[in-house]
Design a protein around this motif. Structure first.
Motif, short mmCIF file in Angstrom:
data_model
loop_
_atom_site.label_atom_id
_atom_site.label_comp_id
_atom_site.label_asym_id
_atom_site.label_seq_id
_atom_site.Cartn_x
_atom_site.Cartn_y
_atom_site.Cartn_z
N ALA A 222 0.82 -1.22 0.00
CA ALA A 222 0.00 0.00 0.00
C ALA A 222 0.86 1.27 0.00
N LEU A 223 1.85 1.33 0.86
CA LEU A 223 2.63 2.56 0.98
C LEU A 223 3.43 2.90 -0.28
N PRO A 224 4.13 1.96 -0.90
CA PRO A 224 4.83 2.31 -2.14
C PRO A 224 3.88 2.70 -3.27
N THR A 225 2.71 2.05 -3.34
CA THR A 225 1.74 2.40 -4.37
C THR A 225 1.21 3.80 -4.16
N LEU A 226 0.85 4.12 -2.92
CA LEU A 226 0.34 5.45 -2.60
C LEU A 226 1.42 6.51 -2.85
N SER A 227 2.64 6.24 -2.46
CA SER A 227 3.70 7.23 -2.68
C SER A 227 3.98 7.44 -4.16
N GLN A 228 3.85 6.40 -4.97
CA GLN A 228 4.04 6.56 -6.40
C GLN A 228 2.96 7.46 -6.99
N TYR A 229 1.70 7.26 -6.60
CA TYR A 229 0.62 8.13 -7.05
C TYR A 229 0.90 9.58 -6.64
#
Length: 124
Positions: free
Chosen positions: A52-59
């Motif tokens: 979740a955290l890497p996906t959110l940070s990429q967005y």
């Protein structure tokens, strides 16, 4: 007799300062939009293989970079003027008072006056 130097008006922000200000505003907007859409994407479709955290940070980072870039350019283009702010305000005031920018009521009154003038000319 002492002479005093004429006071200069304080200069506005430089083009570089305008660019930085636009980039910071765009980055803030982009982070917020990235958080909203990234959270929605994670809730709707799952976090994916990275979590979740890497996906959110990429967005968030991609959105911040995009918004920051375009707002930096836009703020320089929007504010890059050869005229001083006082002359720009005077130009806008004159533009508003031009006949093209009148209200419908003023335009209708002008047409009625012209019709009356034409009617009076025909009767004479």
């Amino acid at each position: 007799m002492s002479q005093t130097a004429p006071q200069r008006a304080s200069a506005g922000p430089t083009v570089w300062q305008k660019r930085v200000m636009g980039a910071m505003m765009g980055t803030g907007v982009g982070l917020t939009i990235g958080f909203i859409f990234g959270s929605y994407s994670i809730i709707r479709g799952g976090a994916g293989p990275r979590g979740a955290l890497p996906t959110l940070s990429q967005y968030m980072l991609s959105s911040a970079a995009t918004f920051g870039f375009f707002l930096a350019i836009g703020s320089v283009i929007r504010n890059d003027s050869d005229l001083s702010s006082q002359l720009e305000a005077a130009r806008l005031r004159l533009a508003v008072s031009s006949p093209v920018m009148r209200s419908r009521a003023e335009g209708a009154a002008m047409i009625r006056r012209r019709w009356e003038m034409e009617k009076n000319l025909r009767q004479q």
